[in-house]
Scaffold this active site. Structure first.
Site, PDB file in Angstrom:
ATOM      1  N   ASP A  89      79.073 -11.641 -31.952  1.00  0.00           N
ATOM      2  CA  ASP A  89      79.712 -12.017 -33.210  1.00  0.00           C
ATOM      3  C   ASP A  89      79.145 -13.331 -33.737  1.00  0.00           C
ATOM      4  O   ASP A  89      79.288 -14.377 -33.106  1.00  0.00           O
ATOM      5  CB  ASP A  89      81.216 -12.136 -32.982  1.00  0.00           C
ATOM      6  CG  ASP A  89      81.963 -12.466 -34.260  1.00  0.00           C
ATOM      7  OD1 ASP A  89      81.534 -11.984 -35.329  1.00  0.00           O
ATOM      8  OD2 ASP A  89      82.951 -13.199 -34.191  1.00  0.00           O
ATOM      9  N   ASP A 127      78.352 -11.950 -42.738  1.00  0.00           N
ATOM     10  CA  ASP A 127      79.330 -11.834 -41.658  1.00  0.00           C
ATOM     11  C   ASP A 127      79.170 -10.518 -40.895  1.00  0.00           C
ATOM     12  O   ASP A 127      79.653  -9.477 -41.334  1.00  0.00           O
ATOM     13  CB  ASP A 127      80.736 -11.945 -42.254  1.00  0.00           C
ATOM     14  CG  ASP A 127      81.822 -11.983 -41.196  1.00  0.00           C
ATOM     15  OD1 ASP A 127      81.505 -11.874 -39.993  1.00  0.00           O
ATOM     16  OD2 ASP A 127      82.998 -12.119 -41.564  1.00  0.00           O
TER      17      ASP A 127
END
Ligand SMILES: *[C@@H]1O[C@H](CO)[C@@H](O)[C@H](O)[C@H]1NC(C)=O
Ligand SMILES: *[C@@H]1O[C@H](CO)[C@@H](O)[C@H](O)[C@H]1NC(C)=O
Ligand SMILES: *[C@@H]1O[C@H](CO)[C@@H](O)[C@H](O)[C@H]1NC(C)=O
Ligand SMILES: *[C@@H]1O[C@H](CO)[C@@H](O)[C@H](O)[C@H]1NC(C)=O
Ligand SMILES: *[C@@H]1O[C@H](CO)[C@@H](O)[C@H](O)[C@H]1NC(C)=O
Ligand SMILES: *[C@@H]1O[C@H](CO)[C@@H](O)[C@H](O)[C@H]1NC(C)=O
Ligand SMILES: *[C@@H]1O[C@H](CO)[C@@H](O)[C@H](O)[C@H]1NC(C)=O
Length: 491
Positions: A89, A290
Site C-alpha cells: 500500500d 492512490d
C-alpha cells in the site's frame, strides 16, 4: 515467482547472516506482486425474488467491495525467515504483521491466518522489541493494534535489517500491510509522535538502493501479477516519455506527504466523433495517486458526463454507477493530462467485473470504475487509472515520474535510480512552470488504507484530514453498495 522460491533456501542456509550477498552491480530490489480479491468476502448469488427478470443478482458486502483488488507481496520476517504475504500500500506508511497469538488468528472457525502467515518474535534470533503502543486505523474502519518490533525483513531476495513494524494482537484483518508511503503519514505521527525510519529509508541507509524511490507497474486488471522496483525503473514496461512532475504539498505543511500531482485536463474520445474536453487548464486540480483506491474519483459533473457516456446507471441519492458488462465493447478512451504527460485509459478498462466468475453471457452487472468525489475530498486516481500508468514514486525528490504503461509487457530493462535531483534515469522534467497547486483537501476519496489516528487524545491538527476519512468514504461507499444491490434486483 520462481525467483522467489529460489531465494528461500539461500535465506535458510545463510543462517546467522540473513543478508543475501548481491553482485553489487545493481542497487534495485525487484518485487513481483500478485493481485487478488479477498477470498473470505465472496459475492454470493441467490435466486431472484418473485417478479425479477434476471436469472440472478449479486449481493455484495461493503467490506468485499472495499477490499477489491489487493496487491500482495511475499516477504519474510526474522531469522530464520518466517514467510508472510503482505498487502502493498503506497497510501499508508506502516508495516504490520499478524501473529498467531492474535485475537483474529485464534478465532474459532477462522483459518488461523494460514493464508497470509504469521510472525513469532520468540523464534527469531534477530527480533527486537520496540514498544507496546502500535495502533493504526484505515479509512474503511479496519484497524490493527499491538506492539512495535524490529527484525530483518526479506523482500525481493534481499534482507533489510532493523525494520520497524507493528505486530497486530487485535484487529479486523487476518493479513498484514506493507505501507510504503511518506514517513510523515505513519500512524504514530498522526498521534502526534515522531516518525521512525520506514522500510524504504532503511533500504537506502543499508545501501541496498540509492534513493527513496520505487516504481509500480500494476499491469492489466486481468493479468495475475505486477511488479514494484525499489530503487529502479523498468523501461520495458512503459512507452513514450517518462515525465517527472513535482508533488503538491498541503497548504499547512512545509513539504509534501502524499503522492498528489496536478491534473491539467481531461478529454474523452469516444471513438465516433470529436474528442470532448471535460476539464482543461483553467480547471487544474490536485490529484492523489492512490493504489489503495480501487476506483477513480472525479468531480461530480465530470464523472456524471462519463457515466452518461457509457450508459451506466446511478441512483441519484446514492451516486453509484453500475454498467452492463457488454459495454466493454465500447471504443474510446479518457485522456488524463498532466504537465508534459498524457495518460490514456481505454473506456473498457473502467468496466470491471463484479464477480470472479467468467462473464460469457454479458448479463452480469459490472462496475463502472469512475465515481463522483465527495465534498471536501481530493480528486483520486485509483487503480482504474493507475493500471494504465507506469509510476515512479520519488520521495527524495518529492516528485512522481509517469508514463503510459505497456500491458502484459514481457520485455525487461531494469535501470537503477541514482541519487540527487534527476536521479530517475530516462525521465524528463516537465517544462511547464511551477506545477504544485497547494492542496487544502487531501482526503482521499477512495482509499482503503489511508491511516487515521486511532485516537489516543486529540488528533494532530496538521494531519486531521486522515481522521475524517473514515466517515467520508463510508458515507460514500455504503450507499453505493446499497444502490448496486437494489439495481441488481431491478435489472
Ligand atoms: C508467494 O508465495 C506463494 C507460495 O509460495 C506463491 O504461490 C505465490 O506465487 C507467490 N507470490 C508472488 C507474488 O511471488
Ligand atoms: C516479543 O513480543 C512480546 C509481546 O509484544 C514482547 O513482550 C517481547 O519482548 C518480544 N520479544 C522480542 C525478542 O522481541
Ligand atoms: C503534529 O505533528 C507535527 C508534525 O509531526 C508536529 O510537529 C506537531 O508538534 C504535532 N502537533 C501536536 C498538537 O501534536
Ligand atoms: C493481458 O493478459 C491478461 C491475462 O492473460 C489478458 O486477459 C488481457 O487481455 C491482456 N491484456 C492485453 C491488453 O493484452
Ligand atoms: C476551458 O474550458 C472552459 C469551460 O468548458 C471553456 O470556457 C474555455 O474556453 C476552455 N479553455 C481553453 C483554453 O480551452
Ligand atoms: C446487457 O447487454 C446485453 C447485450 O446488449 C443484453 O443482451 C443484456 O440483456 C443486457 N443485460 C442487462 C442486465 O441489461
Ligand atoms: C462521523 O459520522 C457520525 C455519524 O454520521 C458522526 O456522529 C461523527 O461526528 C462523524 N465523525 C467525524 C469525525 O466526522
Amino acid at each position: 515467482m520462481r525467483s522467489w522460491l529460489l531465494v528461500l533456501p539461500l535465506l535458510v542456509s545463510s543462517g546467522v547472516s540473513t543478508l543475501l550477498v548481491r553482485d553489487g552491480s545493481s542497487k534495485v530490489i525487484r518485487v513481483p506482486f500478485s493481485k487478488e480479491r479477498v477470498a473470505h468476502n465472496q459475492v454470493s448469488k441467490r435466486e431472484p425474488a418473485d417478479g425479477c427478470q434476471t436469472t440472478e443478482y449479486l449481493r455484495l458486502t461493503p467490506q468485499r467491495f472495499q477490499q477489491d483488488f489487493l496487491f500482495y507481496a511475499n516477504v519474510t520476517v526474522g531469522t530464520p525467515p518466517q514467510h508472510i504475504r503482505l498487502h502493498i500500500d503506497t497510501g499508508s506508511s506502516d508495516i504490520w504483521v499478524e501473529t498467531a497469538d492474535s485475537e483474529i488468528c485464534r478465532k474459532e472457525g477462522g483459518n488461523g491466518c494460514d493464508i497470509g502467515g504469521t510472525y513469532d518474535n520468540a523464534t527469531s534470533s534477530t527480533a527486537e522489541y520496540v514498544e507496546g503502543d502500535f495502533s493504526i486505523m484505515y479509512v474503511d474502519g479496519q484497524y490493527a493494534s499491538g506492539a512495535y518490533g524490529k527484525d530483518t525483513l526479506g523482500i525481493g531476495g534481499v534482507g533489510v535489517k532493523n525494520v520497524q513494524f507493528g505486530i497486530g494482537f487485535e484487529g479486523t484483518s487476518d493479513e498484514g500491510v506493507l505501507g510504503i508511503g511518506f514517513e510523515r503519514r505513519q500512524s504514530r505521527v498522526n498521534q502526534g509522535l515522531e516518525p521512525y525510519p520506514g522500510l524504504v529509508t532503511q533500504m537506502v541507509a543499508q545501501e541496498l538502493i540509492n534513493s527513496r524511490a520505487y516504481s509500480v507497474w500494476l499491469n492489466d486488471l486481468n493479468a495475475a501479477a505486477g511488479e514494484i522496483l525499489f530503487g529502479g525503473i523498468d523501461t520495458g514496461k512503459f512507452k513514450g516519455p517518462l515525465v517527472t512532475i513535482p508533488l503538491s504539498r498541503r497548504t499547512d505543511l512545509p513539504s509534501p506527504i502524499d503522492f498528489i500531482i496536478t491534473l491539467h485536463g481531461l478529454t474523452v474520445e469516444n471513438g465516433d466523433g470529436e474528442p470532448r474536453e471535460l476539464m482543461n487548464t483553467s480547471r487544474s486540480v490536485p490529484a492523489l495517486l492512490d493504489t489503495g483506491a480501487s476506483f477513480t474519483y472525479l468531480p461530480q459533473d465530470v464523472a456524471a458526463q462519463l457515466i452518461e457516456l457509457v450508459g451506466a446507471v446511478t441512483v441519484p441519492e446514492y451516486k453509484g454507477p453500475a454498467v452492463n458488462c457488454s459495454k466493454r465493447s465500447l471504443e474510446g478512451s479518457v485522456d488524463f493530462e498532466f504537465a508534459g504527460a498524457t495518460i490514456k485509459v481505454d473506456l473498457k478498462d473502467f468496466i470491471i467485473d463484479a464477480t470472479d466468475e467468467p462473464n460469457e453471457d454479458n448479463h452480469i452487472l459490472c462496475y463502472f470504475g469512475i465515481l463522483g468525489m465527495s465534498e471536501g475530498s481530493v480528486l483520486t486516481l485509483g487503480d482504474t487509472f493507475l493500471r494504465s500508468a507506469y509510476v515512479v514514486y520519488d520521495m527524495d525528490n518529492e516528485a512522481i515520474s509517469i508514463a503510459q504503461t505497456i500491458f502484459n509487457s514481457t520485455s525487461t530493462n531494469i535501470m537503477e535510480i541514482g541519487s540527487g535531483p534527476d536521479a530517475v534515469p530516462s525521465a524528463t522534467r516537465s517544462t511547464t512552470d511551477a506545477d504544485s497547486i497547494p492542496v487544502t483537501a487531501t482526503t482521499s476519496a477512495g482509499s482503503t488504507n489511508d491511516p487515521a489516528a486511532k485516537s489516543t487524545g486529540s488528533p494532530n491538527v496538521s494531519n486531521s484530514a486522515a481522521t475524517t476519512l473514515n466517515n467520508a468514504s463510508t458515507k460514500l461507499l455504503t450507499p453505493f453498495l446499497v444502490s448496486i444491490f437494489s439495481l441488481a434486483i431491478l435489472l
